[in-house]
Write a protein that holds these residues in place. Structure first.
Motif, PDB file in Angstrom:
ATOM      1  N   ARG A   1     -25.636  13.023  52.385  1.00  0.00           N
ATOM      2  CA  ARG A   1     -25.203  14.205  51.732  1.00  0.00           C
ATOM      3  C   ARG A   1     -26.196  14.978  51.004  1.00  0.00           C
ATOM      4  O   ARG A   1     -26.017  16.125  50.776  1.00  0.00           O
ATOM      5  CB  ARG A   1     -23.861  13.494  50.818  1.00  0.00           C
ATOM      6  N   ASP A   2     -26.798  14.212  50.025  1.00  0.00           N
ATOM      7  CA  ASP A   2     -27.634  14.806  49.163  1.00  0.00           C
ATOM      8  C   ASP A   2     -29.154  15.463  49.796  1.00  0.00           C
ATOM      9  O   ASP A   2     -29.769  16.066  48.816  1.00  0.00           O
ATOM     10  CB  ASP A   2     -27.772  13.973  47.816  1.00  0.00           C
ATOM     11  N   CYS A   3     -29.477  14.828  50.815  1.00  0.00           N
ATOM     12  CA  CYS A   3     -31.062  14.997  51.062  1.00  0.00           C
ATOM     13  C   CYS A   3     -30.973  15.715  52.451  1.00  0.00           C
ATOM     14  O   CYS A   3     -32.098  16.076  52.747  1.00  0.00           O
ATOM     15  CB  CYS A   3     -31.944  13.769  51.088  1.00  0.00           C
ATOM     16  N   GLY A   4     -30.030  15.282  53.426  1.00  0.00           N
ATOM     17  CA  GLY A   4     -30.106  15.410  54.874  1.00  0.00           C
ATOM     18  C   GLY A   4     -29.954  16.795  55.536  1.00  0.00           C
ATOM     19  O   GLY A   4     -29.924  16.949  56.546  1.00  0.00           O
ATOM     20  N   PHE A   5     -29.996  18.021  54.630  1.00  0.00           N
ATOM     21  CA  PHE A   5     -29.890  19.143  55.252  1.00  0.00           C
ATOM     22  C   PHE A   5     -31.036  19.628  56.134  1.00  0.00           C
ATOM     23  O   PHE A   5     -32.085  18.922  55.827  1.00  0.00           O
ATOM     24  CB  PHE A   5     -30.157  20.254  53.983  1.00  0.00           C
ATOM     25  N   THR A   6     -30.650  20.302  57.261  1.00  0.00           N
ATOM     26  CA  THR A   6     -31.844  20.488  58.004  1.00  0.00           C
ATOM     27  C   THR A   6     -33.193  21.192  57.724  1.00  0.00           C
ATOM     28  O   THR A   6     -34.246  20.841  57.937  1.00  0.00           O
ATOM     29  CB  THR A   6     -31.311  21.425  59.412  1.00  0.00           C
ATOM     30  N   THR A   7     -33.040  21.872  56.485  1.00  0.00           N
ATOM     31  CA  THR A   7     -34.143  22.489  55.980  1.00  0.00           C
ATOM     32  C   THR A   7     -34.785  21.648  54.940  1.00  0.00           C
ATOM     33  O   THR A   7     -35.954  21.919  54.235  1.00  0.00           O
ATOM     34  CB  THR A   7     -33.605  23.708  54.998  1.00  0.00           C
ATOM     35  N   CYS A   8     -34.294  20.647  54.606  1.00  0.00           N
ATOM     36  CA  CYS A   8     -34.512  19.275  53.648  1.00  0.00           C
ATOM     37  C   CYS A   8     -35.327  18.273  54.313  1.00  0.00           C
ATOM     38  O   CYS A   8     -36.175  18.303  54.970  1.00  0.00           O
ATOM     39  CB  CYS A   8     -33.753  19.105  52.657  1.00  0.00           C
ATOM     40  N   HIS A   9     -34.495  17.118  54.372  1.00  0.00           N
ATOM     41  CA  HIS A   9     -34.990  15.978  55.152  1.00  0.00           C
ATOM     42  C   HIS A   9     -34.386  15.627  56.268  1.00  0.00           C
ATOM     43  O   HIS A   9     -34.169  14.462  57.084  1.00  0.00           O
ATOM     44  CB  HIS A   9     -34.773  14.658  54.137  1.00  0.00           C
ATOM     45  N   GLY A  10     -33.394  16.514  56.937  1.00  0.00           N
ATOM     46  CA  GLY A  10     -32.840  16.330  58.112  1.00  0.00           C
ATOM     47  C   GLY A  10     -33.679  17.003  59.254  1.00  0.00           C
ATOM     48  O   GLY A  10     -33.336  17.625  60.180  1.00  0.00           O
ATOM     49  N   THR A  11     -34.898  16.438  59.086  1.00  0.00           N
ATOM     50  CA  THR A  11     -36.054  16.798  60.296  1.00  0.00           C
ATOM     51  C   THR A  11     -37.114  15.706  60.230  1.00  0.00           C
ATOM     52  O   THR A  11     -37.339  15.160  59.042  1.00  0.00           O
ATOM     53  CB  THR A  11     -36.691  18.192  59.847  1.00  0.00           C
TER      54      THR A  11
END
Ligand code: HEM
Length: 144
Positions: free
Chosen positions: A36-46
């Motif tokens: 929820r808090d880190c996993g955005f594609t532009t963040c840590h979802g990569t």
């Protein structure tokens, strides 16, 4: 499967002191927070980041997986391994990047390109319940 992975990763010489990092607590409590808090594609979802997390509602490791299908065993295993690798710190887990990146500099934060455009860290304080859960997992149940 995560428990087998946790049990299999021992450090024969004890030099790295790989933290215990409970696999079940990760799956039930920590993983949903990191997604929820880190996993955005532009963040840590990569996979471009050392610390990366994959799963429902965020980046799926297999593009064929439907956005909200349950986490695959592989997504869980990768997310656990990467999060666990981030709790190694020069002075143990409390000095680790996983615990120091999402908090303010004034609270012992490490500085983070994940701060919002106003310079605010992911967690405004070390008393944030989500941060406390992360801290308790990384330090095997101590509180900040
Ligand atoms: C609680 C949530 C988060 C945690 C625990 C966290 C943790 C970390 C850690 C351990 C690193 C160093 C390892 C690496 O480079 O992958 C890092 C770096 C980074 N994070 Fe995050 N992060 C979080 C949220 C975010 C968010 C929401 C963003 C994007 C808005 C973000 C963007 C970045 C970027 C760009 C870096 C590389 C530059 C740097 O070292 O600051 N992170 N983060």
């Amino acid at each position: 499967m995560l428990a087998a992975m946790a049990a299999g990763c021992t450090d024969p010489k004890g030099e790295l002191a790989i933290p215990a990092a409970d696999a079940t607590v990760f799956q039930t409590t920590v993983y949903p927070i990191l997604l929820r808090d880190c996993g955005f594609t532009t963040c840590h979802g990569t996979s471009d980041r050392f610390f990366s997390v994959f799963g429902p509602g965020r980046t799926r490791l297999d593009p064929e997986t439907a956005p909200y299908d349950p986490a695959t065993p592989y997504e869980l295993a990768i997310s656990y391994t990467r999060a666990r690798s981030m709790i190694l710190g020069p002075a143990g887990p409390t000095s680790s990047l996983l615990l120091r990146k999402p908090i303010p500099l004034a609270s012992g934060g490490a500085g983070h390109k994940g701060n919002d455009p106003w310079g605010r860290s992911v967690y405004a304080s070390i008393d944030d319940a989500r941060y406390v859960a992360l801290y308790r997992w990384a330090t095997a149940s101590r509180t900040p």
